[in-house]
Design an enzyme around this catalytic site. Structure first.
Site, PDB file in Angstrom:
ATOM      1  N   ASN A   1       0.852  -1.189   0.000  1.00  0.00           N
ATOM      2  CA  ASN A   1       0.000   0.000   0.000  1.00  0.00           C
ATOM      3  C   ASN A   1       0.890   1.243   0.000  1.00  0.00           C
ATOM      4  O   ASN A   1       2.113   1.131  -0.005  1.00  0.00           O
ATOM      5  CB  ASN A   1      -0.962  -0.015   1.197  1.00  0.00           C
ATOM      6  CG  ASN A   1      -0.199  -0.080   2.504  1.00  0.00           C
ATOM      7  OD1 ASN A   1       0.546   0.834   2.843  1.00  0.00           O
ATOM      8  ND2 ASN A   1      -0.364  -1.173   3.238  1.00  0.00           N
TER       9      ASN A   1
ATOM     10  N   ASP B   1      -4.103  -6.209   4.966  1.00  0.00           N
ATOM     11  CA  ASP B   1      -5.128  -7.058   5.587  1.00  0.00           C
ATOM     12  C   ASP B   1      -5.064  -8.486   5.066  1.00  0.00           C
ATOM     13  O   ASP B   1      -5.410  -9.421   5.773  1.00  0.00           O
ATOM     14  CB  ASP B   1      -6.521  -6.474   5.317  1.00  0.00           C
ATOM     15  CG  ASP B   1      -6.741  -5.193   6.101  1.00  0.00           C
ATOM     16  OD1 ASP B   1      -6.267  -5.139   7.256  1.00  0.00           O
ATOM     17  OD2 ASP B   1      -7.348  -4.240   5.570  1.00  0.00           O
TER      18      ASP B   1
ATOM     19  N   LYS C   1       8.300 -17.322 -10.499  1.00  0.00           N
ATOM     20  CA  LYS C   1       7.539 -16.205 -11.047  1.00  0.00           C
ATOM     21  C   LYS C   1       6.345 -16.728 -11.856  1.00  0.00           C
ATOM     22  O   LYS C   1       6.510 -17.637 -12.672  1.00  0.00           O
ATOM     23  CB  LYS C   1       8.457 -15.368 -11.942  1.00  0.00           C
ATOM     24  CG  LYS C   1       7.799 -14.130 -12.438  1.00  0.00           C
ATOM     25  CD  LYS C   1       8.712 -13.302 -13.301  1.00  0.00           C
ATOM     26  CE  LYS C   1       7.918 -12.181 -13.913  1.00  0.00           C
ATOM     27  NZ  LYS C   1       8.432 -11.759 -15.185  1.00  0.00           N
TER      28      LYS C   1
ATOM     29  N   PRO D   1      -2.728 -11.875  10.217  1.00  0.00           N
ATOM     30  CA  PRO D   1      -3.029 -11.670  11.640  1.00  0.00           C
ATOM     31  C   PRO D   1      -3.200 -10.173  11.909  1.00  0.00           C
ATOM     32  O   PRO D   1      -2.543  -9.351  11.265  1.00  0.00           O
ATOM     33  CB  PRO D   1      -1.775 -12.199  12.348  1.00  0.00           C
ATOM     34  CG  PRO D   1      -0.702 -12.182  11.317  1.00  0.00           C
ATOM     35  CD  PRO D   1      -1.385 -12.388   9.990  1.00  0.00           C
ATOM     36  N   ASP D   2      -4.074  -9.845  12.828  1.00  0.00           N
ATOM     37  CA  ASP D   2      -4.244  -8.432  13.212  1.00  0.00           C
ATOM     38  C   ASP D   2      -3.334  -8.174  14.415  1.00  0.00           C
ATOM     39  O   ASP D   2      -3.577  -8.674  15.515  1.00  0.00           O
ATOM     40  CB  ASP D   2      -5.714  -8.159  13.540  1.00  0.00           C
ATOM     41  CG  ASP D   2      -5.965  -6.665  13.703  1.00  0.00           C
ATOM     42  OD1 ASP D   2      -5.166  -5.999  14.408  1.00  0.00           O
ATOM     43  OD2 ASP D   2      -6.933  -6.162  13.117  1.00  0.00           O
ATOM     44  N   ILE D   3      -2.288  -7.399  14.183  1.00  0.00           N
ATOM     45  CA  ILE D   3      -1.264  -7.205  15.219  1.00  0.00           C
ATOM     46  C   ILE D   3      -1.848  -6.422  16.405  1.00  0.00           C
ATOM     47  O   ILE D   3      -1.663  -6.788  17.566  1.00  0.00           O
ATOM     48  CB  ILE D   3      -0.041  -6.475  14.619  1.00  0.00           C
ATOM     49  CG1 ILE D   3       0.508  -7.309  13.449  1.00  0.00           C
ATOM     50  CG2 ILE D   3       1.032  -6.237  15.668  1.00  0.00           C
ATOM     51  CD1 ILE D   3       1.468  -6.572  12.545  1.00  0.00           C
TER      52      ILE D   3
ATOM     53  N   PHE E   1      -4.096   3.114  14.875  1.00  0.00           N
ATOM     54  CA  PHE E   1      -4.385   4.159  13.898  1.00  0.00           C
ATOM     55  C   PHE E   1      -5.485   3.640  12.985  1.00  0.00           C
ATOM     56  O   PHE E   1      -5.638   2.429  12.827  1.00  0.00           O
ATOM     57  CB  PHE E   1      -3.136   4.495  13.066  1.00  0.00           C
ATOM     58  CG  PHE E   1      -2.353   5.647  13.629  1.00  0.00           C
ATOM     59  CD1 PHE E   1      -1.771   5.555  14.882  1.00  0.00           C
ATOM     60  CD2 PHE E   1      -2.213   6.831  12.919  1.00  0.00           C
ATOM     61  CE1 PHE E   1      -1.059   6.609  15.417  1.00  0.00           C
ATOM     62  CE2 PHE E   1      -1.499   7.903  13.443  1.00  0.00           C
ATOM     63  CZ  PHE E   1      -0.921   7.793  14.689  1.00  0.00           C
TER      64      PHE E   1
ATOM     65  N   LYS F   1     -13.736   0.392  15.871  1.00  0.00           N
ATOM     66  CA  LYS F   1     -12.428  -0.263  15.884  1.00  0.00           C
ATOM     67  C   LYS F   1     -11.863  -0.366  17.292  1.00  0.00           C
ATOM     68  O   LYS F   1     -11.201  -1.342  17.651  1.00  0.00           O
ATOM     69  CB  LYS F   1     -11.480   0.549  14.997  1.00  0.00           C
ATOM     70  CG  LYS F   1     -10.436  -0.262  14.323  1.00  0.00           C
ATOM     71  CD  LYS F   1      -9.896   0.418  13.092  1.00  0.00           C
ATOM     72  CE  LYS F   1     -10.791   0.178  11.892  1.00  0.00           C
ATOM     73  NZ  LYS F   1     -10.251   0.729  10.665  1.00  0.00           N
TER      74      LYS F   1
ATOM     75  N   LYS G   1     -10.751  -4.071  18.484  1.00  0.00           N
ATOM     76  CA  LYS G   1      -9.324  -4.392  18.616  1.00  0.00           C
ATOM     77  C   LYS G   1      -8.835  -4.375  20.064  1.00  0.00           C
ATOM     78  O   LYS G   1      -7.686  -4.687  20.322  1.00  0.00           O
ATOM     79  CB  LYS G   1      -8.498  -3.404  17.790  1.00  0.00           C
ATOM     80  CG  LYS G   1      -8.968  -3.307  16.353  1.00  0.00           C
ATOM     81  CD  LYS G   1      -7.825  -3.419  15.406  1.00  0.00           C
ATOM     82  CE  LYS G   1      -8.311  -3.257  13.972  1.00  0.00           C
ATOM     83  NZ  LYS G   1      -7.281  -3.602  13.018  1.00  0.00           N
TER      84      LYS G   1
HETATM   85  O1  C5P Z   1      -8.580  -2.505  10.604  1.00  0.00           O
HETATM   86  P1  C5P Z   1      -7.622  -1.453  10.188  1.00  0.00           P
HETATM   87  O2  C5P Z   1      -6.552  -1.948   9.258  1.00  0.00           O
HETATM   88  O3  C5P Z   1      -8.253  -0.190   9.686  1.00  0.00           O
HETATM   89  O4  C5P Z   1      -6.911  -1.037  11.561  1.00  0.00           O
HETATM   90  C1  C5P Z   1      -5.877  -0.139  11.592  1.00  0.00           C
HETATM   91  C2  C5P Z   1      -5.105  -0.311  12.863  1.00  0.00           C
HETATM   92  O5  C5P Z   1      -4.869  -1.694  13.109  1.00  0.00           O
HETATM   93  C3  C5P Z   1      -3.719   0.293  12.749  1.00  0.00           C
HETATM   94  O6  C5P Z   1      -3.312   0.672  14.042  1.00  0.00           O
HETATM   95  C4  C5P Z   1      -2.892  -0.851  12.225  1.00  0.00           C
HETATM   96  O7  C5P Z   1      -1.525  -0.695  12.556  1.00  0.00           O
HETATM   97  C5  C5P Z   1      -3.515  -2.021  12.933  1.00  0.00           C
HETATM   98  N1  C5P Z   1      -3.473  -3.271  12.179  1.00  0.00           N
HETATM   99  C6  C5P Z   1      -2.673  -4.299  12.635  1.00  0.00           C
HETATM  100  N2  C5P Z   1      -2.650  -5.503  11.985  1.00  0.00           N
HETATM  101  C7  C5P Z   1      -3.406  -5.696  10.883  1.00  0.00           C
HETATM  102  C8  C5P Z   1      -4.237  -4.659  10.405  1.00  0.00           C
HETATM  103  C9  C5P Z   1      -4.231  -3.454  11.068  1.00  0.00           C
HETATM  104  O8  C5P Z   1      -1.982  -4.104  13.632  1.00  0.00           O
HETATM  105  N3  C5P Z   1      -3.363  -6.874  10.264  1.00  0.00           N
END
Ligand code: C5P
Length: 414
Positions: A223, A291, A301, A319-321, A338, A352, A356
């Site tokens: 991105n 995501d 390739k 994974p969502d950190i 953020f 959110k 989260k």
């Molecule tokens: O769900 P979204 O991507 O909008 O959430 C943004 C927040 O979640 C940011 O703080 C981003 O660093 C964190 N994030 C994360 N791991 C992911 C997706 C988002 O830590 N896989």
């Protein structure tokens, strides 16, 4: 984590041995940043030291009044150990009396990091009452002092005062680094002692930049995140006195002075680096983590097969950190996320926050040129409400946010 030594070289004939000392320390996996006094430059050059330390070499020519130099004072606090080698009679006298009239002695006076002094001087200077008095005082102040060796001196005399061999100094450095972590030097002191550096003794963990998720060896999902806001926050946290770990995705930005940087590519690597960096007092997750990633990154390739049909690309969720930290047994006291949004910003941010398990969400409108630009307009969404800040440079957003973090940490019970 790599241990760091700030090596202050003062101007004695033994200064030439500091090059070998740097080699010995590096060989043991210790990072070295060097500071030369004006007279040390008569014996060793910043160039040779720079090559051996693989870092910038600092000397007196830096203007301490310049704002960026404040970061350099921080450097001495960020190191795990400050080593003065060789320590001349002159620098020992200044240290014992709190004199700060050049960069080296200013760093020594500003530091709250343990200090090892390795004296080297003429035998008569070593035995002089003034030197012995200064050493006693330094010892009482908690400075570690290595006894010089005896033997023939460069000046033709014989006796105690020779710099110990670099290998012996490196072994002593390693021994001191292995001692239990120093206590917070401001613990138990009145609040005003903390006021000028509100995050002294705190560890702040920050993620920044995008992640790259491989599709095949040459293509990836990414991105437009530049990492600028996260890097600015890391720099602001160092200025506020914190120890800072910055886990950075692939970006082209220099590491702010005093920041511990861990470079990663993918979301899974970022998560591992974040978990490794715990515990932290606050975590500020600024990274624009992808995501999704390719379900099966191809080892070769991908090729057009001539059928006119695109190669299939199956995605799976990363994974969502932030959410992982939100429910982690070592969850930081303050967890900040953020949210890059283009519409219904505050509403999405509030959702959110709950999803989260974060304490704050910093919502920014990325419908303009925020990504990659130098300005940002943010709203801080917390359980207590929404704080909307006007458009301002990312560096100023960083300072204000760190001020708010410091306030939250100091007004919360640990
Ligand atoms: O769900 P979204 O991507 O909008 O959430 C943004 C927040 O979640 C940011 O703080 C981003 O660093 C964190 N994030 C994360 N791991 C992911 C997706 C988002 O830590 N896989």
């Amino acid at each position: 984590m790599t241990q760091r030594v700030l090596l202050i070289i003062s101007g004695g004939i033994a200064a030439y041995k500091s090059l070998e000392l740097v080699r010995q320390l590096r060989k043991r996996g210790i990072a070295v940043r060097a500071v030369l006094t004006q007279s040390a430059k008569q014996f060793v050059t910043p160039l040779s030291l720079g090559v051996l330390t693989e870092d910038h070499v600092y000397d007196d020519l830096f203007d301490l009044k310049a704002e960026r130099e404040i970061g350099h004072i921080q450097l001495s606090r960020q190191a795990d150990l400050v080593v003065v080698a060789p320590a001349t009679a002159n620098i020992l006298a200044k240290m014992a009396n709190g004199i700060a009239d050049d960069l080296a002695t200013t760093l020594l006076l500003a530091t709250d990091t343990p200090v090892l002094a390795v004296p080297a001087m003429n035998v008569r200077m070593w035995h002089h009452k003034a030197t012995q008095r200064n050493l006693e005082r330094l010892h009482a102040d908690g400075v570690h002092i290595m006894e010089p060796d005896s033997g023939a001196m460069a000046c033709g005399e014989f006796g105690r005062g020779r710099l110990p061999e670099p290998e012996a100094i490196a072994a002593e450095v390693q021994r001191l680094l292995a001692l239990p972590q120093r206590a917070d030097p401001l613990a138990g002191q009145p609040d005003f002692a903390r006021d000028d550096l509100p995050l002294t003794g705190r560890h702040i963990l920050i993620t920044a930049g995008p992640t790259h998720e491989p599709i095949d060896p040459v293509r990836y999902i990414a991105n437009r995140s530049s990492g600028k806001q996260g890097f600015a926050i890391a720099a602001a946290a160092v200025r506020a006195g914190a120890r800072v770990t910055l886990v950075a995705g692939p970006v082209h930005l220099p590491t702010p002075p005093g920041v511990d940087r861990v470079d990663v590519e993918t979301a899974r690597e970022m998560l591992a680096a974040v978990a490794e960096a715990l515990p932290a007092d606050a975590a500020i997750m600024v990274a624009a983590v992808a995501d999704w990633r390719a379900a099966d990154a191809a080892e070769q390739k991908l090729k057009k097969d001539g059928s006119g049909q695109p190669a299939p690309l199956a995605l799976i969720e990363n994974p969502d950190i932030l959410a992982t930290l939100g429910r982690h047994p070592q969850r930081p006291t303050l967890l900040v996320g953020f949210a890059a949004e283009t519409q219904n910003i505050a509403e999405h941010a509030r959702a959110k926050l709950a999803k989260k398990g974060a304490d704050w969400i910093v919502a920014n409108d990325v419908s303009g040129d925020v990504m990659g630009g130098d300005a940002n307009a943010v709203q801080i969404v917390t359980a207590a409400g929404i704080d909307s800040w006007p458009v301002m440079p990312k560096a100023q957003v960083a300072d204000k946010l760190i001020e708010k973090v410091a306030h939250a940490l100091t007004s919360r019970p640990d």
